[in-house]
Design an enzyme around this catalytic site. Structure first.
Site, PDB file in Angstrom:
ATOM      1  N   CYS A  86      10.433  50.225   8.405  1.00  0.00           N
ATOM      2  CA  CYS A  86       9.035  50.677   8.401  1.00  0.00           C
ATOM      3  C   CYS A  86       8.893  52.144   8.018  1.00  0.00           C
ATOM      4  CB  CYS A  86       8.406  50.452   9.771  1.00  0.00           C
ATOM      5  SG  CYS A  86       8.461  48.744  10.329  1.00  0.00           S
ATOM      6  N   HIS A 357      -0.470  47.694   8.489  1.00  0.00           N
ATOM      7  CA  HIS A 357       0.938  48.091   8.466  1.00  0.00           C
ATOM      8  C   HIS A 357       1.689  47.416   7.317  1.00  0.00           C
ATOM      9  CE1 HIS A 357       4.776  49.399   9.704  1.00  0.00           C
ATOM     10  NE2 HIS A 357       5.031  48.519  10.675  1.00  0.00           N
TER      11      HIS A 357
END
Length: 413
Positions: A86, A357
Site C-alpha cells: 500500500c 484506497h
C-alpha cells in the site's frame, strides 16, 4: 543538496469505475498533473510507476509502467515499476526525490494507478494476503490474531460475509490497543465519523456521506470492534505528481508560488520488535528521522494525512507521529483534536476510509491533499495558514507491524 519541489499534482475521483480502464485513469491523472505544472510530457526525464493490480487482476506482468505510459505518449526515458504494497505510490515519490537529488534529471514523474473493482470481489480481496510472507501465511495470521487476545468479541460482532484477513488483523490491533491503553470502541468510531464528515467536502472522495458516531457503531460489522464505515473500500483510481529541482522549475517556468517543497522523504522497513517496544514502531522511527531532516517537531505540523485502512490505523499513527502520547490517541480523537477546526486536522481528505484506497495511488492521493492544503486551495476543508504538512503511508505486514512505511513532510516554499 538541491531542494526538491512538487510542481504539478492531480488525481482522479477514487471509487468504482467499471467503465474505465487503467490507461484511461492514468491519462486523467497524468494530464491533470502536466496541466498543473504547466509542462509537457516531453519535459519529464524519468518516471516511476506504482501499481499492484495490473498483473494479478489484469494479466499485465513485468512492464506495466512502460505499457501504461506508452499509451499516454511517454517513452524513451527511464521508466521504473514500483511495487511496495500500500506504500507503492509514496515509494515512487521517494525514488523520484532521490533521482532528482542524484542529478539524473531535473523533472521526474511519480504515477500510481489501480483498477481493483472487478466482478470477482474475492479475487481482488485476496491480493492483500500476498502482503506478508506467504511461505508462513498461517503462522503470520495466528501471530497477529493473538495480539487481540484478552478482549472477547460480543455475539453478532463478526461479519457472516467474507472479508480480507487484513481486516481481522486490524481488528486484533484494535483489541490490543483497547486492552493495553483502555481505548474504547466509541473512540475508534469517532475517527470514522470525523473522516466521513471531512469527506463530504472532498470532490475526489469515493464516499461523501457523513456519519455520526452512533451510526458508525450501529453499522454492519466486519470484525470486532470494526464496522463497515471504519474500513477502507476497494477502489479504482489514479494520481500523479511531477517533481522538480530548482533548475527544473526555472526550465519549465513553473509558478513558483504554487511549488511545494519536499522537506523530508523517508522510507523504512519493519523490525523484529516486540509488543513491549511500541517506541520502536517502524512509523515512529521513520517520523523521528523526518523530523531530524527538517528540524521540525510534531507541534510544528499544521495538517496531516495518515494511513487509515481502518479507523484504528489513524489512532496508532497519530501516536507514532508524536501528535499524541502513546495510548492517548483515542481520547484525543473523541475530543476532536484531529478534526477540521481542531488542534491538528488529520485526514481532511476523508482518509482511506472515505476517500478510497486504490493501493498504488493511495500515497499520491494523500500528497495531493497536502499539496492542495499548502497552496491554500482546499476550499471548505482548508486548514487556515497551513505551512507544514506530514504524510504517513504504510504497506504489508512483517513481524507485528507494517513491512514498509513512507513519511513525507511538505513545506510551503
Amino acid at each position: 543538496m538541491s531542494n526538491i519541489y512538487i510542481v504539478g499534482i492531480a488525481m482522479t475521483v477514487f471509487g468504482r469505475h467499471p467503465e474505465r480502464s487503467v490507461n484511461d485513469l492514468a491519462r486523467e491523472a497524468l494530464g491533470g498533473a502536466l496541466k498543473d505544472a504547466g509542462c509537457a510530457a516531453a519535459d519529464i526525464g524519468v518516471a516511476f510507476h506504482a501499481g499492484l493490480t495490473q498483473g494479478p487482476l489484469h494479466g499485465q506482468l513485468s512492464i506495466p509502467g512502460q505499457v501504461v505510459l506508452a499509451s499516454l505518449g511517454l517513452h524513451s526515458i527511464p521508466i521504473f515499476n514500483v511495487e511496495n504494497a500500500c506504500a507503492s505510490g509514496s515509494t515512487a515519490v521517494h525514488l523520484a526525490v532521490h533521482s532528482l537529488k542524484a542529478g539524473a534529471t531535473d523533472v521526474a514523474l511519480a504515477l500510481g494507478v489501480e483498477k481493483m473493482v472487478i466482478p470477482d470481489k474475492a479475487r481482488a480481496m485476496a491480493l492483500f494476503e500476498g502482503g506478508w510472507d506467504v511461505s508462513r501465511a498461517e503462522e503470520n495470521y495466528q501471530t497477529l490474531l493473538r495480539m487481540g487476545e484478552g478482549v472477547e468479541p460480543p455475539p453478532g460482532s463478526e461479519s457472516e460475509r467474507p472479508y480480507s484477513k487484513f481486516m481481522a488483523i486490524y481488528a486484533a490491533f484494535c483489541r490490543q490497543h483497547m486492552k493495553t491503553y483502555g481505548t474504547t470502541r466509541r473512540q475508534i468510531a469517532a475517527v470514522s465519523a470525523k473522516n466521513h464528515w471531512h469527506s463530504q467536502h472532498n470532490p475526489y472522495a469515493q464516499f461523501r456521506k457523513p456519519f455520526s458516531v452512533e451510526e458508525v457503531l450501529a453499522a454492519a460489522p466486519i470484525s470486532y470492534p470494526l464496522t463497515v464505515p471504519m474500513c477502507a473500500p476497494l477502489s479504482d483510481g489514479a494520481a500523479a505528481a511531477i517533481l522538480c529541482t530548482q533548475e527544473g522549475i526555472e526550465r519549465l517556468g513553473a509558478d513558483r508560488s504554487r511549488c511545494v517543497r519536499v522537506a523530508a522523504s523517508v522510507m523504512r522497513s519493519f523490525s523484529h520488535r516486540t509488543l513491549a517496544q511500541p517506541y520502536l514502531h517502524v512509523s515512529r522511527l521513520a517520523a523521528l528521522q523526518a523530523y531530524e531532516q527538517t528540524g521540525l517537531q510534531p507541534q510544528d505540523i499544521d495538517v496531516a494525512e495518515v494511513h487509515d485502512a481502518t479507523a484504528m490505523g489513524e489512532i496508532i499513527q497519530v501516536e507514532n507521529l508524536g501528535f499524541a502520547p502513546l495510548g492517548e490517541g483515542g481520547p484525543a480523537q473523541e475530543r476532536g483534536d484531529f478534526t477540521l477546526g481542531g488542534r491538528l486536522p488529520v485526514n481532511p481528505s476523508g482518509g482511506l476510509e472515505s476517500k478510497g484506497h486504490p493501493l498504488g495511488a493511495t500515497g499520491l492521493g494523500q500528497l495531493y491533499e497536502l499539496t492542495t492544503q499548502l497552496r491554500g486551495e482546499a476550499g471548505p476543508r482548508q486548514v487556515p495558514g497551513a505551512r507544514h504538512a506530514m504524510q504517513e503511508n504504510g504497506g504489508g505486514f512483517l513481524g507485528i507491524e507494517e513491512a514498509a512505511v513512507a513519511i513525507h513532510i511538505l513545506s510551503k516554499s
